[in-house]
Motif scaffolding. Structure first.
Motif, PDB file in Angstrom:
ATOM      1  N   ALA A   1      67.049  55.769  29.429  1.00 35.82           N
ATOM      2  CA  ALA A   1      66.921  56.688  30.617  1.00 35.82           C
ATOM      3  C   ALA A   1      66.362  56.063  32.046  1.00 35.82           C
ATOM      4  O   ALA A   1      67.006  56.415  32.954  1.00 35.82           O
ATOM      5  CB  ALA A   1      65.455  57.395  30.121  1.00 35.82           C
ATOM      6  N   VAL A   2      65.818  54.814  31.961  1.00 39.68           N
ATOM      7  CA  VAL A   2      65.716  54.161  33.308  1.00 39.68           C
ATOM      8  C   VAL A   2      66.796  53.698  33.654  1.00 39.68           C
ATOM      9  O   VAL A   2      67.142  53.865  34.969  1.00 39.68           O
ATOM     10  CB  VAL A   2      64.506  53.200  32.994  1.00 39.68           C
ATOM     11  CG1 VAL A   2      64.609  52.279  34.364  1.00 39.68           C
ATOM     12  CG2 VAL A   2      63.271  53.765  32.740  1.00 39.68           C
TER      13      VAL A   2
ATOM     14  N   ASP B   1      45.850  53.049  28.392  1.00 44.23           N
ATOM     15  CA  ASP B   1      46.431  52.655  29.750  1.00 44.23           C
ATOM     16  C   ASP B   1      47.755  52.222  29.678  1.00 44.23           C
ATOM     17  O   ASP B   1      48.573  52.572  30.662  1.00 44.23           O
ATOM     18  CB  ASP B   1      45.778  51.388  29.943  1.00 44.23           C
ATOM     19  CG  ASP B   1      44.285  51.606  30.441  1.00 44.23           C
ATOM     20  OD1 ASP B   1      43.756  52.707  30.693  1.00 44.23           O
ATOM     21  OD2 ASP B   1      43.447  50.696  30.400  1.00 44.23           O
ATOM     22  N   ALA B   2      48.467  51.659  28.499  1.00 45.54           N
ATOM     23  CA  ALA B   2      49.704  51.559  28.477  1.00 45.54           C
ATOM     24  C   ALA B   2      50.691  52.707  28.549  1.00 45.54           C
ATOM     25  O   ALA B   2      51.620  52.693  29.178  1.00 45.54           O
ATOM     26  CB  ALA B   2      50.008  50.684  26.990  1.00 45.54           C
ATOM     27  N   GLY B   3      50.278  53.656  27.923  1.00 45.36           N
ATOM     28  CA  GLY B   3      51.035  55.033  27.947  1.00 45.36           C
ATOM     29  C   GLY B   3      51.109  55.640  29.404  1.00 45.36           C
ATOM     30  O   GLY B   3      52.079  56.035  29.903  1.00 45.36           O
TER      31      GLY B   3
ATOM     32  N   ARG C   1      53.992  56.154  34.382  1.00 41.70           N
ATOM     33  CA  ARG C   1      54.209  56.002  35.927  1.00 41.70           C
ATOM     34  C   ARG C   1      55.405  55.304  36.411  1.00 41.70           C
ATOM     35  O   ARG C   1      56.064  55.607  37.497  1.00 41.70           O
ATOM     36  CB  ARG C   1      52.998  55.364  36.306  1.00 41.70           C
ATOM     37  CG  ARG C   1      52.760  55.222  38.000  1.00 41.70           C
ATOM     38  CD  ARG C   1      51.598  54.276  38.277  1.00 41.70           C
ATOM     39  NE  ARG C   1      51.891  52.975  38.009  1.00 41.70           N
ATOM     40  CZ  ARG C   1      52.600  52.048  38.688  1.00 41.70           C
ATOM     41  NH1 ARG C   1      53.279  52.672  39.734  1.00 41.70           N
ATOM     42  NH2 ARG C   1      52.953  50.825  38.203  1.00 41.70           N
ATOM     43  N   LEU C   2      55.753  54.325  35.535  1.00 44.56           N
ATOM     44  CA  LEU C   2      56.980  53.452  36.159  1.00 44.56           C
ATOM     45  C   LEU C   2      58.241  54.304  35.780  1.00 44.56           C
ATOM     46  O   LEU C   2      59.130  54.237  36.830  1.00 44.56           O
ATOM     47  CB  LEU C   2      56.987  52.064  35.156  1.00 44.56           C
ATOM     48  CG  LEU C   2      55.918  51.071  35.708  1.00 44.56           C
ATOM     49  CD1 LEU C   2      55.779  50.093  34.506  1.00 44.56           C
ATOM     50  CD2 LEU C   2      56.072  50.674  36.992  1.00 44.56           C
TER      51      LEU C   2
ATOM     52  N   GLN D   1      58.565  57.584  36.028  1.00 45.75           N
ATOM     53  CA  GLN D   1      58.821  58.462  37.106  1.00 45.75           C
ATOM     54  C   GLN D   1      59.136  57.885  38.454  1.00 45.75           C
ATOM     55  O   GLN D   1      59.750  58.623  39.243  1.00 45.75           O
ATOM     56  CB  GLN D   1      57.332  59.347  36.887  1.00 45.75           C
ATOM     57  CG  GLN D   1      57.290  60.214  35.924  1.00 45.75           C
ATOM     58  CD  GLN D   1      55.873  60.896  35.547  1.00 45.75           C
ATOM     59  OE1 GLN D   1      54.812  59.895  36.304  1.00 45.75           O
ATOM     60  NE2 GLN D   1      55.654  61.767  35.084  1.00 45.75           N
ATOM     61  N   ALA D   2      58.515  56.708  38.527  1.00 42.39           N
ATOM     62  CA  ALA D   2      59.039  56.025  39.793  1.00 42.39           C
ATOM     63  C   ALA D   2      60.216  55.578  39.830  1.00 42.39           C
ATOM     64  O   ALA D   2      60.890  55.619  41.115  1.00 42.39           O
ATOM     65  CB  ALA D   2      58.108  54.607  40.055  1.00 42.39           C
ATOM     66  N   SER D   3      60.910  55.462  38.797  1.00 41.10           N
ATOM     67  CA  SER D   3      62.496  55.223  38.752  1.00 41.10           C
ATOM     68  C   SER D   3      63.280  56.612  38.771  1.00 41.10           C
ATOM     69  O   SER D   3      64.443  56.472  38.860  1.00 41.10           O
ATOM     70  CB  SER D   3      62.761  54.609  37.379  1.00 41.10           C
ATOM     71  OG  SER D   3      62.112  53.200  37.482  1.00 41.10           O
ATOM     72  N   GLY D   4      62.575  57.605  38.609  1.00 39.51           N
ATOM     73  CA  GLY D   4      63.378  58.740  38.869  1.00 39.51           C
ATOM     74  C   GLY D   4      63.678  59.649  37.496  1.00 39.51           C
ATOM     75  O   GLY D   4      64.298  60.543  37.605  1.00 39.51           O
ATOM     76  N   VAL D   5      63.083  59.195  36.471  1.00 38.25           N
ATOM     77  CA  VAL D   5      62.907  59.927  35.127  1.00 38.25           C
ATOM     78  C   VAL D   5      62.178  61.017  34.953  1.00 38.25           C
ATOM     79  O   VAL D   5      60.968  60.959  35.283  1.00 38.25           O
ATOM     80  CB  VAL D   5      62.886  58.637  33.951  1.00 38.25           C
ATOM     81  CG1 VAL D   5      62.904  59.310  32.710  1.00 38.25           C
ATOM     82  CG2 VAL D   5      63.912  57.620  34.085  1.00 38.25           C
ATOM     83  N   ASP D   6      62.826  62.235  34.504  1.00 33.34           N
ATOM     84  CA  ASP D   6      61.981  63.280  34.193  1.00 33.34           C
ATOM     85  C   ASP D   6      61.041  63.053  32.916  1.00 33.34           C
ATOM     86  O   ASP D   6      61.845  62.861  31.747  1.00 33.34           O
ATOM     87  CB  ASP D   6      62.916  64.694  34.046  1.00 33.34           C
ATOM     88  CG  ASP D   6      62.102  65.805  33.726  1.00 33.34           C
ATOM     89  OD1 ASP D   6      60.865  65.828  33.766  1.00 33.34           O
ATOM     90  OD2 ASP D   6      62.886  66.841  33.393  1.00 33.34           O
TER      91      ASP D   6
END
Length: 310
Positions: free
Chosen positions: A45-46, A65-67, A72-73, A75-80
């Motif tokens: 997906a990323v 924390d890992a989840g 966050r990462l 979503q920052a790449s543009g994944v829904d």
């Protein structure tokens, strides 16, 4: 732009860089350590998003924390990530990854910490979906989504890399494009030359596209009865972790953009090669411009070699 839905695992990777992969009974010192994220469907997906596609990830993580950092990462790449279940019981899946000086890796995965119940999947009928990509690591969920896709006539890609043989048989029977790893092909079809194993698969499930990825040896594709080799790009590999996942994501994107399976495989090979050369987990994902440059340079090189040989 229609989305590609990727269904399967997200994994917290703890990466230990070593001089050489240890054999049984050998103690090995660590040269470097990195905490990052992977998982076949999540990484695909990323990759799709970084290559300019529209990707949605359906999976599950722990409420830890890992989840939270992984989402966050992504979503920052543009994944829904609206289709991700955050489960209070259990922790985000984890893997120990050993990477040697040549970029080769060994992985030990712990998939026991999250329940496999597909009931946590979003109740989404796949409207506006160009393709579905599933991995073999969450087979119960993959089967549910493949059935939805079949009803809506949405094309499907199965990343067939390990898992139980019975699960693989069910998923293979429901997918349109089945792309094995070398290990996954042996697990499903037994021992023998890969060309022979692909044909064995095709006899059991006619009308589908079958392929096997083989790292630096490139990939083989069974299309309309013919075996078509797609060479790998020659690059210095920093870390091969995630290259296959990037390949699957890029292949799905290529199909959705109207490429034939073999052309999409060339596109995917370039994306995977750049990922291997860069390493660095999701931070090493290539963008579209880098893939196009490598494809252009690679075609020029092959043309020059052909001219010299003629």
């Amino acid at each position: 732009m229609m989305r590609i839905v990727c269904v399967g695992n997200l994994v917290h990777d703890e990466v230990f860089r070593v001089g050489a992969l240890p054999s049984s009974g050998i103690k090995t010192g660590v040269l470097d350590y990195e905490s990052r994220f992977g998982g076949p469907a999540a990484t695909a997906a990323v990759a799709i998003a970084r290559l300019g596609g529209r990707a949605a990830y359906w999976g599950r993580v722990g409420q830890d924390d890992a989840g939270r950092e992984a989402l966050r990462l992504m979503q920052a790449s543009g994944v829904d990530c609206s289709g991700v279940a955050q489960l209070p019981a259990g922790r985000t899946l984890r893997a120990i990854v050993l990477v040697d000086a040549r970029g080769e890796r060994s992985i030990v995965s712990d998939r026991r910490s999250l329940a496999p119940d597909p009931a946590v999947l979003p109740d989404d009928p796949l409207d506006g979906t160009a393709a579905v990509l599933v991995d073999s690591r969450w087979p119960a969920a993959a089967e549910v989504v493949l059935d939805r896709a079949r009803k809506r006539r949405v094309p499907t890609i199965f990343d067939a890399d390990g898992g139980l043989a019975a699960d693989g048989e069910r998923l293979l029977a429901k997918a349109d494009h089945i792309v094995f790893s070398s290990e996954g092909l042996r697990d499903y079809a037994g021992e023998g030359p890969p060309e022979q194993l692909l044909r064995r698969c095709a006899r059991a499930a006619p009308g589908r596209i079958f392929a096997v990825t083989r790292g630096a040896e490139g990939s083989l594709w069974l299309v309309d009865g013919d075996i078509v080799p797609v060479p790998a790009f020659s690059v210095a590999i920093a870390d091969s972790t995630g290259c296959g996942d990037v390949f699957h994501g890029a292949y799905a994107l290529g199909l959705c953009e109207g490429m034939s399976p073999v052309v999409a495989a060339h596109f995917a090979a370039a994306a995977a090669a750049l990922k291997g050369a860069r390493g660095r987990g999701w931070d090493g994902m290539p963008d579209r411009a880098a893939v196009v440059r490598l494809l252009t340079d690679g075609e020029r090189s092959r043309t020059e070699v052909a001219q010299l040989e003629s």
